[in-house]
Design an enzyme around this catalytic site. Structure first.
Site, PDB file in Angstrom:
ATOM      1  N   HIS A   1       0.818  -1.205   0.000  1.00  0.00           N
ATOM      2  CA  HIS A   1       0.000   0.000   0.000  1.00  0.00           C
ATOM      3  C   HIS A   1       0.853   1.257   0.000  1.00  0.00           C
ATOM      4  CE1 HIS A   1      -2.776  -2.820   2.473  1.00  0.00           C
ATOM      5  NE2 HIS A   1      -3.044  -2.967   1.181  1.00  0.00           N
TER       6      HIS A   1
ATOM      7  N   LYS B   1       6.430   6.273   6.945  1.00  0.00           N
ATOM      8  CA  LYS B   1       5.984   5.429   8.054  1.00  0.00           C
ATOM      9  C   LYS B   1       7.170   4.964   8.879  1.00  0.00           C
ATOM     10  CE  LYS B   1       2.091   3.656   5.400  1.00  0.00           C
ATOM     11  NZ  LYS B   1       1.520   2.505   4.700  1.00  0.00           N
TER      12      LYS B   1
ATOM     13  N   TYR C   1       2.462   1.475  13.644  1.00  0.00           N
ATOM     14  CA  TYR C   1       3.228   2.404  12.825  1.00  0.00           C
ATOM     15  C   TYR C   1       2.732   3.833  12.938  1.00  0.00           C
ATOM     16  CZ  TYR C   1      -0.432   1.512   9.239  1.00  0.00           C
ATOM     17  OH  TYR C   1      -1.602   1.364   8.552  1.00  0.00           O
TER      18      TYR C   1
ATOM     19  N   ASP D   1      -6.624  -6.655  -1.542  1.00  0.00           N
ATOM     20  CA  ASP D   1      -5.199  -6.788  -1.851  1.00  0.00           C
ATOM     21  C   ASP D   1      -4.928  -7.846  -2.925  1.00  0.00           C
ATOM     22  OD1 ASP D   1      -4.657  -4.797  -0.048  1.00  0.00           O
ATOM     23  OD2 ASP D   1      -3.702  -6.086   1.437  1.00  0.00           O
TER      24      ASP D   1
END
Length: 183
Positions: free
Chosen positions: A62, A72, A132, A170
């Site tokens: 992603h 991130k 995260y 996904d």
């Protein structure tokens, strides 16, 4: 903390200094000054995310596009994952290449993934809690993704494909060559 830049410019592995004693341990998981000195740039995190998954769950790849792109700082609070970053910066010398890092609660290591990278992870332990920080807010319209099995990238997930647990969303992501441009 020990910062090591990977082969992908801007991606860093981060190892904490852990202090153990008879009570357990103490560590500093984030310090803005130390972090920015370690990666050589200023990053302002605005959102924290956390997920819980079972063994074989693969989330990704992603990313967010344009002005909504996200950096991130990822880590595992419980369990172990194979964490992957793919360089999708159009003018990068390492475009289409990936870096994988084994993250675990035991090692308390972290991985910094800058803007311009697709990101995903695979749970290797029975369960894992993944955490995260993001430096930009999520924006649904700016969502991008790349199929985990793209043969152009050729990620070694170190896991049997038929045992992977992947969301319907996904499973139908495009290949790198057909994906939305990050910018």
């Amino acid at each position: 903390m020990i910062f090591k830049e990977t082969k992908l410019k801007g991606c860093f592995t981060i190892e904490p200094k852990i202090i153990f004693d008879e009570r357990g341990y103490f560590m500093e998981s984030f310090n803005e000054r130390t972090f920015e000195n370690g990666i050589g740039q200023s990053v302002h995190f605005v959102q924290d995310n956390q997920s819980f998954s079972s063994k074989g769950v693969l989330r990704g790849l992603h990313y967010q596009c344009g002005e909504h792109a996200q950096a991130k700082l990822v880590r595992v609070l419980q369990g172990e994952v194979l964490d992957v970053a793919v360089d999708i910066r159009p003018d990068s010398k390492t475009y289409g290449q990936y870096e994988s890092v084994l993250l675990s609660a035991e090692k308390q290591n972290q991985f910094f993934v800058p803007r311009g990278f697709a990101h995903g992870f695979l749970v290797l332990s029975e369960t894992a809690t993944f955490f995260y920080k993001c430096d930009n807010f999520y924006n649904k319209e700016s969502e991008g993704g790349i199929i985990f099995s793209d043969t152009e990238i050729n990620i070694d997930w170190q896991f049997e494909f038929e045992k992977l647990i992947i969301s319907q969303k996904d499973q139908v992501l495009p290949t790198l060559s057909n994906a939305k441009k990050v910018w």
